[in-house]
Scaffold this motif. Structure first.
Motif, PDB file in Angstrom:
ATOM      1  N   ALA A  10      19.680 -45.954 -11.715  1.00 47.12           N
ATOM      2  CA  ALA A  10      20.175 -46.606 -10.496  1.00 47.12           C
ATOM      3  C   ALA A  10      19.643 -48.032 -10.399  1.00 47.12           C
ATOM      4  N   ALA A  11      18.376 -48.244 -10.747  1.00 47.32           N
ATOM      5  CA  ALA A  11      17.803 -49.589 -10.689  1.00 47.32           C
ATOM      6  C   ALA A  11      18.492 -50.507 -11.690  1.00 47.32           C
ATOM      7  N   GLY A  12      18.804 -49.996 -12.868  1.00 51.41           N
ATOM      8  CA  GLY A  12      19.497 -50.802 -13.873  1.00 51.41           C
ATOM      9  C   GLY A  12      20.899 -51.179 -13.417  1.00 51.41           C
ATOM     10  N   MET A  13      21.616 -50.228 -12.806  1.00 53.10           N
ATOM     11  CA  MET A  13      22.963 -50.531 -12.317  1.00 53.10           C
ATOM     12  C   MET A  13      22.897 -51.565 -11.189  1.00 53.10           C
ATOM     13  N   LEU A  14      21.946 -51.408 -10.298  1.00 54.16           N
ATOM     14  CA  LEU A  14      21.801 -52.350  -9.177  1.00 54.16           C
ATOM     15  C   LEU A  14      21.449 -53.746  -9.692  1.00 54.16           C
ATOM     16  N   ARG A  15      20.557 -53.823 -10.662  1.00 52.67           N
ATOM     17  CA  ARG A  15      20.177 -55.108 -11.235  1.00 52.67           C
ATOM     18  C   ARG A  15      21.377 -55.778 -11.894  1.00 52.67           C
ATOM     19  N   ALA A  16      22.191 -55.005 -12.613  1.00 53.95           N
ATOM     20  CA  ALA A  16      23.374 -55.564 -13.287  1.00 53.95           C
ATOM     21  C   ALA A  16      24.378 -56.076 -12.257  1.00 53.95           C
ATOM     22  N   ARG A  17      24.580 -55.311 -11.187  1.00 51.79           N
ATOM     23  CA  ARG A  17      25.523 -55.757 -10.148  1.00 51.79           C
ATOM     24  C   ARG A  17      25.044 -57.021  -9.461  1.00 51.79           C
ATOM     25  N   LEU A  18      23.757 -57.062  -9.108  1.00 55.72           N
ATOM     26  CA  LEU A  18      23.234 -58.228  -8.412  1.00 55.72           C
ATOM     27  C   LEU A  18      23.264 -59.469  -9.288  1.00 55.72           C
ATOM     28  N   SER A  19      22.901 -59.327 -10.563  1.00 56.05           N
ATOM     29  CA  SER A  19      22.887 -60.509 -11.423  1.00 56.05           C
ATOM     30  C   SER A  19      24.304 -61.028 -11.648  1.00 56.05           C
ATOM     31  N   SER A  20      25.295 -60.149 -11.772  1.00 55.38           N
ATOM     32  CA  SER A  20      26.668 -60.629 -11.950  1.00 55.38           C
ATOM     33  C   SER A  20      27.192 -61.239 -10.664  1.00 55.38           C
TER      34      SER A  20
END
Length: 116
Positions: A10-20
């Protein structure tokens, strides 16, 4: 105890969404306030405006006259209104109350001296 794998996913998905989202925010990738070419170089004049030639006056912009008129009337209204407001401080009330009590004491002293 639950495993840490779902939290990491979940943290990895959230990080990917926020950075994009941060990269594409505003329709451009770079910050428009820091990119080169958006500002004129300083020329030594206030607001980077060249003064008019001698003998000519500067043309006022549309917002200046209403702003100056509103500012003038605001200062006048506040100046008159704040000077005309009643004095409601505690010291003024106490002074008036003390004067009333002194007057009452002096009048009652006069009445007693007349009665004697």
């Amino acid at each position: 105890m639950p495993s840490a794998k779902p939290f990491a996913t979940a943290a990895g998905m959230l990080r990917a969404r926020l950075s994009s989202a941060l990269r594409t925010r505003g329709g451009h990738g770079l910050n428009p306030f820091t990119t080169a070419g958006h500002q004129d170089r300083p020329n030594g004049y206030l607001f980077n405006r060249v003064p008019p030639p001698p003998g000519q006056s500067r043309k006022w912009e549309d917002w200046e006259l209403p702003c100056y008129i509103t500012s003038f009337f605001t200062i006048v209204i506040l100046g008159v209104g704040l000077n005309a407001k009643p004095d409601l401080t505690l010291e003024t009330w106490a002074h008036q109350e003390a004067l009333k009590r002194l007057e009452l004491e002096s009048s009652s002293a006069q009445i007693q001296s007349i009665d004697e």
